[in-house]
Design a protein around this motif. Structure first.
Motif, PDB file in Angstrom:
ATOM      1  N   ALA A 103       0.807  -1.223   0.000  1.00  0.00           N
ATOM      2  CA  ALA A 103       0.000   0.000   0.000  1.00  0.00           C
ATOM      3  C   ALA A 103       0.838   1.270   0.000  1.00  0.00           C
ATOM      4  CB  ALA A 103      -0.934   0.003   1.220  1.00  0.00           C
ATOM      5  N   PHE A 104       2.153   1.157   0.189  1.00  0.00           N
ATOM      6  CA  PHE A 104       2.984   2.337   0.377  1.00  0.00           C
ATOM      7  C   PHE A 104       4.146   2.373  -0.604  1.00  0.00           C
ATOM      8  CE2 PHE A 104       1.152   1.202   4.495  1.00  0.00           C
ATOM      9  CZ  PHE A 104       0.498   2.386   4.821  1.00  0.00           C
ATOM     10  N   ARG A 105       4.494   3.594  -0.975  1.00  0.00           N
ATOM     11  CA  ARG A 105       5.663   3.777  -1.834  1.00  0.00           C
ATOM     12  C   ARG A 105       6.949   3.816  -1.018  1.00  0.00           C
ATOM     13  NH1 ARG A 105       3.357   8.909  -4.969  1.00  0.00           N
ATOM     14  NH2 ARG A 105       2.335   9.099  -2.933  1.00  0.00           N
ATOM     15  N   ALA A 106       6.864   4.202   0.251  1.00  0.00           N
ATOM     16  CA  ALA A 106       8.047   4.260   1.111  1.00  0.00           C
ATOM     17  C   ALA A 106       8.465   2.853   1.527  1.00  0.00           C
ATOM     18  CB  ALA A 106       7.747   5.098   2.350  1.00  0.00           C
ATOM     19  N   PRO A 107       9.726   2.660   1.892  1.00  0.00           N
ATOM     20  CA  PRO A 107      10.165   1.353   2.413  1.00  0.00           C
ATOM     21  C   PRO A 107       9.371   0.986   3.662  1.00  0.00           C
ATOM     22  CG  PRO A 107      12.044   2.774   1.939  1.00  0.00           C
ATOM     23  CD  PRO A 107      10.825   3.637   1.822  1.00  0.00           C
ATOM     24  N   SER A 108       9.202  -0.298   3.869  1.00  0.00           N
ATOM     25  CA  SER A 108       8.462  -0.752   5.049  1.00  0.00           C
ATOM     26  C   SER A 108       9.311  -1.757   5.820  1.00  0.00           C
ATOM     27  CB  SER A 108       7.131  -1.391   4.643  1.00  0.00           C
ATOM     28  OG  SER A 108       7.337  -2.512   3.814  1.00  0.00           O
ATOM     29  N   ALA A 109       9.021  -1.847   7.124  1.00  0.00           N
ATOM     30  CA  ALA A 109       9.698  -2.810   7.994  1.00  0.00           C
ATOM     31  C   ALA A 109       8.639  -3.563   8.779  1.00  0.00           C
ATOM     32  CB  ALA A 109      10.649  -2.090   8.948  1.00  0.00           C
ATOM     33  N   LEU A 110       8.613  -4.891   8.617  1.00  0.00           N
ATOM     34  CA  LEU A 110       7.705  -5.728   9.390  1.00  0.00           C
ATOM     35  C   LEU A 110       8.365  -6.044  10.730  1.00  0.00           C
ATOM     36  CD1 LEU A 110       6.685  -8.135   6.501  1.00  0.00           C
ATOM     37  CD2 LEU A 110       5.162  -6.523   7.644  1.00  0.00           C
ATOM     38  N   VAL A 111       7.647  -5.758  11.832  1.00  0.00           N
ATOM     39  CA  VAL A 111       8.233  -5.952  13.157  1.00  0.00           C
ATOM     40  C   VAL A 111       7.313  -6.803  14.024  1.00  0.00           C
ATOM     41  CG1 VAL A 111       9.414  -3.718  13.005  1.00  0.00           C
ATOM     42  CG2 VAL A 111       7.229  -3.876  14.205  1.00  0.00           C
ATOM     43  N   SER A 112       7.878  -7.376  15.062  1.00  0.00           N
ATOM     44  CA  SER A 112       7.118  -8.174  16.023  1.00  0.00           C
ATOM     45  C   SER A 112       6.257  -7.266  16.889  1.00  0.00           C
ATOM     46  CB  SER A 112       8.089  -8.968  16.901  1.00  0.00           C
ATOM     47  OG  SER A 112       7.429  -9.451  18.064  1.00  0.00           O
ATOM     48  N   GLY A 113       4.949  -7.433  16.788  1.00  0.00           N
ATOM     49  CA  GLY A 113       4.051  -6.623  17.607  1.00  0.00           C
ATOM     50  C   GLY A 113       4.237  -6.887  19.083  1.00  0.00           C
ATOM     51  N   ARG A 114       4.540  -8.123  19.431  1.00  0.00           N
ATOM     52  CA  ARG A 114       4.746  -8.447  20.842  1.00  0.00           C
ATOM     53  C   ARG A 114       5.929  -7.672  21.407  1.00  0.00           C
ATOM     54  NH1 ARG A 114       7.569 -13.174  23.081  1.00  0.00           N
ATOM     55  NH2 ARG A 114       7.119 -13.302  25.305  1.00  0.00           N
ATOM     56  N   HIS A 115       7.001  -7.537  20.647  1.00  0.00           N
ATOM     57  CA  HIS A 115       8.167  -6.818  21.148  1.00  0.00           C
ATOM     58  C   HIS A 115       7.988  -5.309  21.073  1.00  0.00           C
ATOM     59  CE1 HIS A 115       9.880 -10.852  20.448  1.00  0.00           C
ATOM     60  NE2 HIS A 115      10.623 -10.540  21.483  1.00  0.00           N
ATOM     61  N   LEU A 116       7.052  -4.848  20.275  1.00  0.00           N
ATOM     62  CA  LEU A 116       6.812  -3.413  20.169  1.00  0.00           C
ATOM     63  C   LEU A 116       5.758  -2.923  21.153  1.00  0.00           C
ATOM     64  CD1 LEU A 116       7.308  -0.714  18.703  1.00  0.00           C
ATOM     65  CD2 LEU A 116       5.576  -1.399  17.036  1.00  0.00           C
ATOM     66  N   THR A 117       4.773  -3.758  21.482  1.00  0.00           N
ATOM     67  CA  THR A 117       3.634  -3.270  22.264  1.00  0.00           C
ATOM     68  C   THR A 117       3.454  -3.957  23.615  1.00  0.00           C
ATOM     69  OG1 THR A 117       2.075  -4.807  21.198  1.00  0.00           O
ATOM     70  CG2 THR A 117       2.408  -2.658  20.144  1.00  0.00           C
ATOM     71  N   TRP A 118       4.103  -5.120  23.830  1.00  0.00           N
ATOM     72  CA  TRP A 118       3.955  -5.810  25.118  1.00  0.00           C
ATOM     73  C   TRP A 118       5.004  -5.298  26.095  1.00  0.00           C
ATOM     74  CZ3 TRP A 118       2.069 -11.451  25.593  1.00  0.00           C
ATOM     75  CH2 TRP A 118       1.026 -11.698  24.676  1.00  0.00           C
ATOM     76  N   TYR A 119       4.621  -5.220  27.354  1.00  0.00           N
ATOM     77  CA  TYR A 119       5.555  -4.752  28.382  1.00  0.00           C
ATOM     78  C   TYR A 119       5.673  -5.801  29.484  1.00  0.00           C
ATOM     79  CZ  TYR A 119       0.869  -3.025  29.442  1.00  0.00           C
ATOM     80  OH  TYR A 119      -0.491  -2.913  29.587  1.00  0.00           O
ATOM     81  N   GLY A 120       6.175  -6.969  29.063  1.00  0.00           N
ATOM     82  CA  GLY A 120       6.426  -8.061  29.999  1.00  0.00           C
ATOM     83  C   GLY A 120       7.839  -8.572  29.824  1.00  0.00           C
ATOM     84  N   PRO A 121       8.064  -9.866  30.031  1.00  0.00           N
ATOM     85  CA  PRO A 121       9.402 -10.437  29.881  1.00  0.00           C
ATOM     86  C   PRO A 121      10.025 -10.227  28.498  1.00  0.00           C
ATOM     87  CG  PRO A 121       8.020 -11.935  31.125  1.00  0.00           C
ATOM     88  CD  PRO A 121       7.119 -10.832  30.637  1.00  0.00           C
ATOM     89  N   SER A 122       9.209 -10.005  27.477  1.00  0.00           N
ATOM     90  CA  SER A 122       9.743  -9.763  26.135  1.00  0.00           C
ATOM     91  C   SER A 122      10.506  -8.442  26.040  1.00  0.00           C
ATOM     92  CB  SER A 122       8.611  -9.776  25.104  1.00  0.00           C
ATOM     93  OG  SER A 122       7.641  -8.781  25.406  1.00  0.00           O
ATOM     94  N   LEU A 123      10.352  -7.560  27.036  1.00  0.00           N
ATOM     95  CA  LEU A 123      11.044  -6.270  26.992  1.00  0.00           C
ATOM     96  C   LEU A 123      12.560  -6.424  26.908  1.00  0.00           C
ATOM     97  CD1 LEU A 123       9.335  -3.844  29.555  1.00  0.00           C
ATOM     98  CD2 LEU A 123       9.670  -3.486  27.100  1.00  0.00           C
ATOM     99  N   GLY A 124      13.090  -7.477  27.523  1.00  0.00           N
ATOM    100  CA  GLY A 124      14.532  -7.665  27.511  1.00  0.00           C
ATOM    101  C   GLY A 124      15.087  -7.974  26.136  1.00  0.00           C
ATOM    102  N   GLN A 125      14.309  -8.677  25.321  1.00  0.00           N
ATOM    103  CA  GLN A 125      14.751  -9.015  23.962  1.00  0.00           C
ATOM    104  C   GLN A 125      14.330  -7.959  22.936  1.00  0.00           C
ATOM    105  OE1 GLN A 125      12.786 -11.505  25.800  1.00  0.00           O
ATOM    106  NE2 GLN A 125      14.772 -11.922  26.727  1.00  0.00           N
TER     107      GLN A 125
END
Length: 237
Positions: A203-225
């Motif tokens: 949908a976009f002309r700009a470059p895109s980066a697919l990221v892990s939603g859990r590591h971007l939005t969760w604030y539990g043990p995944s914060l360390g990684q």
């Protein structure tokens, strides 16, 4: 102690830290730790209040963004203690996690939480800063706006949210505007909407980066990684 969690991040944090049996109920979206065998009480936005009451929890843990005030009021009216967190920055996340875990019976701050803070302190200064749009939904298109946890994490990695000054926290923005706005990158998490290489970047002309939603939005043990996982996805090594 009997705890019902209405927030996936908090479910993972409590179950990871405290002995089995403390968490007696969780939402259908609470997928971590894997194999968690507890009563399922509906979604974050539509929990089954009578089912929660029937579990006789000592405490329900919730979040001001993820859960609805009327549901929390109904639980309090039933005589249940409800702890509501607010998490919009990384320091808020670590402070609230410590508060929740102690309320659930932890005698001290867990080592994994210290390690998560240390991981973020160790993040090197970005070589350059980039401007990004961060969609979280499509049909309609919604993006990360002002005052959000995801926006704070990305800013620490050198990614400045184009809509950080928007009046809304998760504004709806037409696709033609998203494509036309001045930006270097489109960041596409795989939750809450599961963006994939075939569902978003096209949908976009700009470059895109697919990221892990859990590591971007969760604030539990995944914060360390999260710093390493996100930096690699964003092309930062």
């Amino acid at each position: 102690m009997r705890v019902v969690s209405l927030v996936p991040s908090l479910t993972e944090a409590v179950a990871h830290t405290l002995p089995g049996g403390v968490v007696v109920g969780a939402t259908d979206w609470c997928t971590h730790p894997s194999g968690l065998a507890v009563a399922r009480i509906g979604g974050t936005k539509n929990p089954d209040v009578p089912a929660i009451v029937a579990l006789r929890p000592d405490l329900v843990v919730a979040n001001e963004e993820e859960n609805r005030a009327p549901d929390l009021a109904a639980l309090r009216a039933a005589g249940i203690e409800v702890l509501v967190t607010e998490v919009r920055t990384l320091p808020q996340a670590t402070a609230e996690l410590d508060r929740v875990l102690r309320a659930c019976g932890a005698r001290s701050r867990p080592r994994w939480l210290d390690e998560a803070e240390e991981a973020w302190v160790a993040v090197p200064p970005p070589a350059r800063r980039v401007r990004a749009v961060i969609p979280v939904w499509r049909r309609p298109w919604m993006v990360v706006g002002r005052d959000t946890f995801a926006g704070d994490l990305l800013a620490r990695l050198g990614v400045d949210n184009v809509y950080a000054d928007h009046a809304e926290r998760y504004p709806r923005v037409p696709l033609d505007e998203l494509d036309a706005v001045d930006k270097d990158l489109v960041v596409l998490p795989d939750e809450p909407y599961r963006f994939t290489a075939d569902d978003g970047p096209e949908a976009f002309r700009a470059p895109s980066a697919l990221v892990s939603g859990r590591h971007l939005t969760w604030y539990g043990p995944s914060l360390g990684q999260a710093p390493g996982v996100l930096r690699r996805a964003l092309g930062g090594g």
